[in-house]
Design an enzyme around this catalytic site. Structure first.
Site, PDB file in Angstrom:
ATOM      1  N   LYS A  17     -13.004  -6.852   0.742  1.00 15.20           N
ATOM      2  CA  LYS A  17     -12.059  -6.989   1.869  1.00 15.20           C
ATOM      3  C   LYS A  17     -12.779  -6.943   3.217  1.00 15.20           C
ATOM      4  CE  LYS A  17      -9.562  -3.412   0.537  1.00 15.20           C
ATOM      5  NZ  LYS A  17     -10.162  -2.940  -0.739  1.00 15.20           N
ATOM      6  N   ARG A  92      -1.443   1.145   1.338  1.00 12.27           N
ATOM      7  CA  ARG A  92      -1.941   1.551   0.031  1.00 12.27           C
ATOM      8  C   ARG A  92      -0.872   2.239  -0.803  1.00 12.27           C
ATOM      9  NH1 ARG A  92      -7.754   1.735   1.592  1.00 12.27           N
ATOM     10  NH2 ARG A  92      -8.984   2.331  -0.194  1.00 12.27           N
ATOM     11  N   ARG A 131     -23.713  -0.739  -3.047  1.00 13.72           N
ATOM     12  CA  ARG A 131     -23.480  -0.454  -1.628  1.00 13.72           C
ATOM     13  C   ARG A 131     -23.873   0.987  -1.311  1.00 13.72           C
ATOM     14  NH1 ARG A 131     -17.475  -1.586   0.548  1.00 13.72           N
ATOM     15  NH2 ARG A 131     -17.024   0.532  -0.117  1.00 13.72           N
ATOM     16  N   ARG A 137     -22.498   5.740   2.555  1.00 14.49           N
ATOM     17  CA  ARG A 137     -21.148   6.241   2.285  1.00 14.49           C
ATOM     18  C   ARG A 137     -21.179   7.112   1.040  1.00 14.49           C
ATOM     19  NH1 ARG A 137     -16.174   2.074   2.573  1.00 14.49           N
ATOM     20  NH2 ARG A 137     -15.353   3.620   1.123  1.00 14.49           N
ATOM     21  N   ARG A 149     -11.229   6.450  -7.250  1.00 11.39           N
ATOM     22  CA  ARG A 149     -10.666   5.511  -6.260  1.00 11.39           C
ATOM     23  C   ARG A 149      -9.986   4.346  -6.962  1.00 11.39           C
ATOM     24  NH1 ARG A 149     -16.080   4.781  -3.279  1.00 11.39           N
ATOM     25  NH2 ARG A 149     -15.125   3.017  -2.203  1.00 11.39           N
TER      26      ARG A 149
HETATM   27  P1  ADP Z   1     -12.558   1.256  -0.301  1.00  6.09           P
HETATM   28  O1  ADP Z   1     -11.342   0.397  -0.297  1.00  6.09           O
HETATM   29  O2  ADP Z   1     -13.810   0.476  -0.583  1.00  6.09           O
HETATM   30  O3  ADP Z   1     -12.433   2.477  -1.168  1.00  6.09           O
HETATM   31  P2  ADP Z   1     -11.883   2.176   2.395  1.00  6.09           P
HETATM   32  O4  ADP Z   1     -12.839   2.287   3.520  1.00  6.09           O
HETATM   33  O5  ADP Z   1     -10.756   1.235   2.518  1.00  6.09           O
HETATM   34  O6  ADP Z   1     -12.809   1.839   1.145  1.00  6.09           O
HETATM   35  O7  ADP Z   1     -11.264   3.618   2.073  1.00  6.09           O
HETATM   36  C1  ADP Z   1     -12.068   4.773   1.911  1.00  6.09           C
HETATM   37  C2  ADP Z   1     -11.187   6.008   1.689  1.00  6.09           C
HETATM   38  O8  ADP Z   1     -10.381   6.245   2.865  1.00  6.09           O
HETATM   39  C3  ADP Z   1     -10.175   5.913   0.555  1.00  6.09           C
HETATM   40  O9  ADP Z   1     -10.749   6.259  -0.685  1.00  6.09           O
HETATM   41  C4  ADP Z   1      -9.103   6.927   1.023  1.00  6.09           C
HETATM   42  O10 ADP Z   1      -9.503   8.246   0.784  1.00  6.09           O
HETATM   43  C5  ADP Z   1      -9.080   6.723   2.524  1.00  6.09           C
HETATM   44  N1  ADP Z   1      -8.073   5.700   2.959  1.00  6.09           N
HETATM   45  C6  ADP Z   1      -8.346   4.513   3.555  1.00  6.09           C
HETATM   46  N2  ADP Z   1      -7.202   3.845   3.827  1.00  6.09           N
HETATM   47  C7  ADP Z   1      -6.185   4.621   3.373  1.00  6.09           C
HETATM   48  C8  ADP Z   1      -4.771   4.474   3.320  1.00  6.09           C
HETATM   49  N3  ADP Z   1      -4.165   3.377   3.808  1.00  6.09           N
HETATM   50  N4  ADP Z   1      -4.036   5.471   2.777  1.00  6.09           N
HETATM   51  C9  ADP Z   1      -4.623   6.578   2.288  1.00  6.09           C
HETATM   52  N5  ADP Z   1      -5.950   6.780   2.289  1.00  6.09           N
HETATM   53  C10 ADP Z   1      -6.735   5.822   2.825  1.00  6.09           C
END
Ligand code: ADP
Length: 190
Positions: A17, A92, A131, A137, A149
């Site tokens: 994404k 989400r 990554r 990260r 996740r």
């Molecule tokens: P990825 O999709 O690769 O796991 P993101 O950067 O989108 O990476 O998200 C990293 C973390 O941030 C998630 O595992 C969660 O803990 C938190 N997070 C991100 N966006 C949301 C959301 N919309 N609702 C709840 N938690 C979120």
């Protein structure tokens, strides 16, 4: 004035994404809103919100709806004159999707479409561990956190496909192949 282009870029962790957003914002003049990036900025700035989110994110669980909805509301309000938004990593949960509709619909610029990048789980784990070796990260370094996740995604996030299908806005995109091939598929869908 013509309608804004508001895209939900959807898919499991590691689906690509962030990579695809970078191209799409340039091509269509959109504002990129990544809740993951916004949360990591709060953590780096050591804000109260960041401190609350940090432990949850390091375990691979979802941060509370209230926190992320508040962050998105602020960013939408601050970018009233954009041609549109790419929502990356948001919504989400069903509560987040409903809140997003409630924020956008009164303005007459609802979500245009959900583009869902589809990638098999073993490929996701491979990409995220790759990554993690370079990105710094912490949540990409540990395979059990990565699997958490992906489980969170399957249980709480994947059902949103039905939410957007019911609004006739869902488009599945094959997320396997080169970055350029996937970009071409997204542009064709838009
Ligand atoms: P990825 O999709 O690769 O796991 P993101 O950067 O989108 O990476 O998200 C990293 C973390 O941030 C998630 O595992 C969660 O803990 C938190 N997070 C991100 N966006 C949301 C959301 N919309 N609702 C709840 N938690 C979120």
């Amino acid at each position: 004035m013509s309608q804004k282009l508001n895209i939900v870029l959807f898919g499991p962790p590691g689906a690509g994404k962030g990579t695809q957003s970078t191209f799409l914002i340039g091509r269509y003049g959109l504002v990129h809103l990544s809740t993951g990036d916004l949360l990591r900025a709060e953590i780096n700035a050591e804000t109260e919100l960041g401190l609350r989110a940090q432990g949850i994110m390091s375990r691979g669980e979802l941060v509370s709806d209230d926190i992320v909805i508040g962050m998105i509301r602020n960013k939408i309000d601050a970018n009233g004159d954009t041609k549109g938004f790419i929502f990356d990593g948001f919504p989400r949960t069903k509560a987040q999707a409903e809140a997003l509709d409630a924020l956008l619909n009164p303005s007459g610029n609802p979500i245009t479409m959900m583009l869902a990048l589809e990638v098999p789980e073993e490929e996701l784990v491979k990409r995220l561990l790759g990554r993690g070796a370079t990105s710094g990260r912490a949540d990409d370094k540990d395979e059990s956190v990565i699997r958490t996740r992906i489980r969170e995604y399957e249980q709480k996030t994947a059902p949103l496909k039905d939410y957007y299908s019911a609004q006739k806005k869902f488009k599945g995109i094959d997320g396997m192949g080169s970055v350029e091939e996937i970009t071409d598929r997204l542009v064709a869908a838009i």
